[in-house]
Write a protein that holds these residues in place. Structure first.
Motif: not given
Length: 278
Positions: A253-278
């Motif tokens: 699962e470690v190898a999939t973390l970057p892709a999963v993290w990217g999807k998580l940030c995309e899903g929450f970008r509307g909550e805090d644009e600056a935080l989740f686009t870092r």
């Protein structure tokens, strides 16, 4: 003979039509109104008002209960339902019992054969941890301001055998392990905090997420720097929590973390644009 002929002429066609119709369109069973399968004690029999009164510490006189089917949750390794309480046909008055309902949670591996045997040992260890938390820590944490459901009673059968098997992890024979697991029975009767139905959601909205984080923060704050309690906890519960502990996850699962993290940030970008686009 003439009478038999006339009766056959009049009734047999109708019977044949009804019989053929019943074969073509089987009638569905009537809807289940009460979750009787969940409302059973360790002996497998339906719980009685007398048993319920004894567990709640109230009088059994006039006591009855209902277990609405719509409040039942039948999971792969446990079942839960809300019990609505009545005294003389009405909700109990506050001087008899302070709530109109409680929850009953039932974990009996032998009743849930769909669960793979290979997973039951970990599940049973989890329930042992849950019961230890309820019996050893819940009252103390509640007194420190952590809102936790009061546990009215715990039925805990077979834990001695499970503990003995777990102490021989890796050496106990498979048949010993499964015999101990299938002999376990956990039944918990607990407070209904919200006086509503049990709810489990896989994706929390912002409101639920905020309430969850606040509840976890209170739990951690209540034990902060309490060396005595924190020293006991790893012995009575899991030293590392739940299935999110790295030791419980597939290393791949470690190898999939970057892709999963990217999807998580995309899903929450509307909550805090600056935080989740870092």
């Amino acid at each position: 003979p003439l009478l038999r002929t006339r009766l056959s002429y009049r009734f047999l066609p109708a019977f044949r039509q009804h019989f053929a119709s019943s074969l073509r369109t089987p009638q569905p069973p009537p809807p289940r109104m009460q979750a009787e399968d969940v409302c059973r004690g360790a002996n497998g029999k339906a719980i009685t008002p007398e048993w319920l009164a004894g567990e709640l510490g109230i009088s059994a006189e006039g006591l009855s209960y209902k277990a609405p089917e719509e409040t039942a949750v039948r999971g792969p390794h446990s079942t839960v339902v809300r019990l609505d309480l009545f005294v003389g046909g009405s909700p109990p008055p506050p001087d008899v019992f302070p709530a109109s309902s409680v929850f009953i949670k039932r974990v009996v591996p032998s009743d849930l054969p769909e669960r793979p045997a290979s997973k039951w040992l970990r599940d049973v260890a989890s329930y042992r941890t849950e019961i230890n938390f309820q019996q050893l820590y819940l009252a103390d944490l509640s007194s420190r301001g952590v809102r936790l459901p009061k546990v009215h009673s715990v039925t805990n059968e077979g834990m001695a055998a499970i503990s003995e098997v777990l102490s021989r992890a890796g050496t106990a024979k498979e048949e010993e392990v499964m015999s101990a697991v299938m002999g376990c029975k956990f039944i918990v009767l607990s407070e209904n905090i919200g006086e509503g139905s049990y709810e489990q959601v896989f994706y929390m909205d912002r409101s639920r997420l905020e309430r969850t984080i606040k509840a976890l923060a209170r739990l951690h704050a209540a034990t902060y720097d309490d060396e005595e309690m924190l020293g006991r906890a790893p012995k009575d519960t899991f030293a590392q929590g739940s299935y999110w502990s790295p030791q419980q996850r597939d290393p791949a699962e470690v190898a999939t973390l970057p892709a999963v993290w990217g999807k998580l940030c995309e899903g929450f970008r509307g909550e805090d644009e600056a935080l989740f686009t870092r």
